[in-house]
Design a protein around this motif. Structure first.
Motif, short mmCIF file in Angstrom:
data_model
loop_
_atom_site.label_atom_id
_atom_site.label_comp_id
_atom_site.label_asym_id
_atom_site.label_seq_id
_atom_site.Cartn_x
_atom_site.Cartn_y
_atom_site.Cartn_z
N ASN A 65 0.83 -1.20 0.00
CA ASN A 65 0.00 0.00 0.00
C ASN A 65 0.87 1.26 0.00
O ASN A 65 0.56 2.24 -0.69
N LEU A 66 1.95 1.23 0.77
CA LEU A 66 2.88 2.36 0.78
C LEU A 66 3.52 2.55 -0.59
O LEU A 66 3.73 3.68 -1.05
N ASN A 67 3.82 1.45 -1.27
CA ASN A 67 4.51 1.49 -2.55
C ASN A 67 3.63 1.99 -3.69
O ASN A 67 4.13 2.57 -4.66
N PHE A 68 2.30 1.75 -3.58
CA PHE A 68 1.44 1.99 -4.75
C PHE A 68 0.22 2.88 -4.50
O PHE A 68 -0.42 3.30 -5.45
N LYS A 69 -0.12 3.16 -3.25
CA LYS A 69 -1.34 3.89 -2.98
C LYS A 69 -1.05 5.36 -2.66
O LYS A 69 -0.34 5.67 -1.71
N GLY A 70 -1.63 6.24 -3.47
CA GLY A 70 -1.47 7.68 -3.24
C GLY A 70 -2.12 8.47 -4.35
O GLY A 70 -2.30 7.97 -5.47
N ASP A 71 -2.49 9.70 -4.08
CA ASP A 71 -3.11 10.56 -5.07
C ASP A 71 -2.05 11.13 -6.00
O ASP A 71 -0.92 11.42 -5.59
N TYR A 72 -2.44 11.31 -7.26
CA TYR A 72 -1.49 11.82 -8.24
C TYR A 72 -2.22 12.47 -9.41
O TYR A 72 -3.40 12.24 -9.65
N ILE B 171 7.94 12.08 -17.48
CA ILE B 171 8.55 12.89 -16.42
C ILE B 171 7.80 12.61 -15.13
O ILE B 171 6.57 12.71 -15.08
N VAL B 172 8.53 12.25 -14.10
CA VAL B 172 7.94 11.92 -12.81
C VAL B 172 8.40 12.92 -11.77
O VAL B 172 9.61 13.10 -11.56
N GLN B 173 7.45 13.56 -11.12
CA GLN B 173 7.77 14.57 -10.10
C GLN B 173 7.10 14.21 -8.78
O GLN B 173 5.88 14.20 -8.68
N PRO B 174 7.89 13.91 -7.75
CA PRO B 174 7.32 13.67 -6.43
C PRO B 174 6.92 15.00 -5.77
O PRO B 174 7.77 15.70 -5.26
N LYS B 175 5.68 15.35 -5.87
CA LYS B 175 5.06 16.56 -5.31
C LYS B 175 5.33 17.80 -6.17
O LYS B 175 6.46 18.07 -6.57
N ALA B 176 4.28 18.53 -6.43
CA ALA B 176 4.37 19.74 -7.25
C ALA B 176 5.11 20.85 -6.51
O ALA B 176 5.10 20.93 -5.29
N CYS C 27 2.71 13.49 -11.38
CA CYS C 27 3.11 14.18 -10.16
C CYS C 27 2.26 13.67 -9.00
O CYS C 27 1.03 13.67 -9.09
N THR C 28 2.91 13.20 -7.95
CA THR C 28 2.18 12.72 -6.78
C THR C 28 1.87 13.87 -5.83
O THR C 28 2.58 14.88 -5.80
N GLU C 29 0.81 13.70 -5.06
CA GLU C 29 0.41 14.73 -4.10
C GLU C 29 1.43 14.84 -2.97
O GLU C 29 1.70 15.93 -2.47
N GLU C 30 2.00 13.69 -2.57
CA GLU C 30 3.00 13.68 -1.51
C GLU C 30 4.40 13.56 -2.09
O GLU C 30 4.58 13.01 -3.19
N ASN C 31 5.37 14.04 -1.35
CA ASN C 31 6.77 13.96 -1.79
C ASN C 31 7.32 12.58 -1.46
O ASN C 31 8.08 12.40 -0.51
N LYS C 32 6.89 11.61 -2.28
CA LYS C 32 7.29 10.22 -2.08
C LYS C 32 7.85 9.68 -3.39
O LYS C 32 7.10 9.37 -4.33
N LEU C 33 9.18 9.59 -3.45
CA LEU C 33 9.88 9.25 -4.68
C LEU C 33 9.52 7.87 -5.21
O LEU C 33 9.20 7.70 -6.39
N SER C 34 9.58 6.85 -4.36
CA SER C 34 9.30 5.50 -4.82
C SER C 34 7.85 5.34 -5.26
O SER C 34 7.56 4.67 -6.25
N LEU C 35 6.95 5.94 -4.51
CA LEU C 35 5.54 5.90 -4.87
C LEU C 35 5.33 6.46 -6.27
O LEU C 35 4.64 5.85 -7.11
#
Length: 330
Positions: free
Chosen positions: A32-39, A83-88, A108-116
């Motif tokens: 869940n940590l690896n794959f779950k998050g808003d983007y 292009i992948v950006q951890p957090k805008a 771009c993910t909502e949280e600054n989580k590089l692996s996610l």
């Protein structure tokens, strides 16, 4: 005595069941940590069997040098790019523009989580069997993708069943030694910096600004040196320890087997996925395979960055072709 034996067996069995249950719960939480998050995702996927993930957002001063080289590297290759950006942040509009101008996807993910961020991008590119990851401070040579796939095929024919496949990076605690050997600079480096030894972190190539500058000025002009090394005798080896993963290729199969890149529960934590994927290579008996004929420039590690940024104009003066094109050029 027989009863004691039975009791011990029952305790051992119950301990085993508890361990397996805990392991299963832990794996589910980690997934869940690896794959779950808003983007946010701008989808321009073409369905290629290769994808290049460009992790960017924090070093815009380098983009005029690095991104045109990435554009050139993928120009004639059948590959999707994202292009992948951890957090805008304030650099997001420029990255969105670069992606649009080059028909690349952007995530771009909502949280600054590089692996996610990386895991979600890879998961979205369902047809990609081969995953390239490059950081925004990586300088690619011309024909990088095609050369890399050619060496991947050669390594497979030679019996290397790798977990990670990596190029010859100049500022790197392992591959810099092979680079010095190829340029006949071992003695000179030993005199001016230190006696070379292989280590992910405990060498000056990893933390000393003068070492990074040495490893840059001696490979310029970059494209000329890259071509010379590419045309030298085939040289494939393995790294015996943790490897700094600024640029690498991993198969989708192995990425899936290890459950994606490991994400910390906290934001802005670096190095977790690097540590995990190198451990997984060892656990699954998959070597880190080094293609010593494919030179790739790595600008710097953290302690070297301020000094190296001050040296950018000097590097450009040594190599007028370090910048190969316009940033937004298709």
């Amino acid at each position: 005595m027989i009863q004691r034996f039975k009791d011990n067996n029952i305790k051992s069995f119950l301990s085993y069941l508890f361990f397996r249950f805990s392991q299963k719960i832990g794996n589910r939480i980690q997934r869940n940590l690896n794959f779950k998050g808003d983007y946010q995702f701008v989808d321009r996927i073409q369905g290629a069997d290769k994808v290049m993930i460009i992790v960017a957002g924090y070093k815009p001063d380098l983009w005029e040098m690095t991104i045109p080289r990435m554009i050139r590297a993928v120009k004639d290759a059948k590959i999707d790019v994202c292009i992948v950006q951890p957090k805008a942040n304030e650099n997001s509009p420029k990255l969105i523009e670069i992606a649009e101008m080059n028909s690349w996807s952007y995530l771009c993910t909502e949280e600054n989580k590089l692996s996610l961020a990386q895991n979600i991008a890879i998961d979205l590119h369902k047809d990609a069997k081969y995953i390239y990851k490059v950081d925004e401070d990586i300088f690619l040579p011309q024909g990088f993708v095609d050369s890399f796939m050619r060496y991947y095929s050669m390594s497979d024919d030679a019996g290397y069943d790798g977990g990670l496949y990596v190029p010859l990076l100049n500022v790197n605690g392992h591959t810099y030694i092979k680079l010095l050997e190829k340029l006949d600079l071992i003695d000179d480096y030993s005199e001016k910096i230190e006696s070379p030894k292989s280590s992910c972190t405990n060498v000056k190539a990893h933390y000393d600004p003068e070492a990074s500058y040495y490893l840059w000025k001696n490979i310029l002009p970059f494209d000329e040196t890259a071509e010379k090394i590419l045309n030298s005798p085939t040289d494939i080896s393995v790294c015996p320890h943790r490897f700094s993963i600024g640029a690498f290729m991993i198969t989708r199969e192995f990425w899936s087997v290890v459950g994606g890149f490991k994400q910390s529960p906290l934001e802005a934590v670096l190095g977790v996925e690097e540590d995990q994927i190198c451990v997984d290579c060892s656990r699954h008996s998959k070597p880190i395979v080094v293609f010593n004929n494919i030179l790739v420039g790595h600008f710097s590690f953290g302690p070297q960055t301020k000094f190296m940024t001050e040296k950018i104009n000097e590097l450009k003066a040594i190599d007028e072709d370090l910048v190969v094109g316009e940033l937004n050029h298709k």
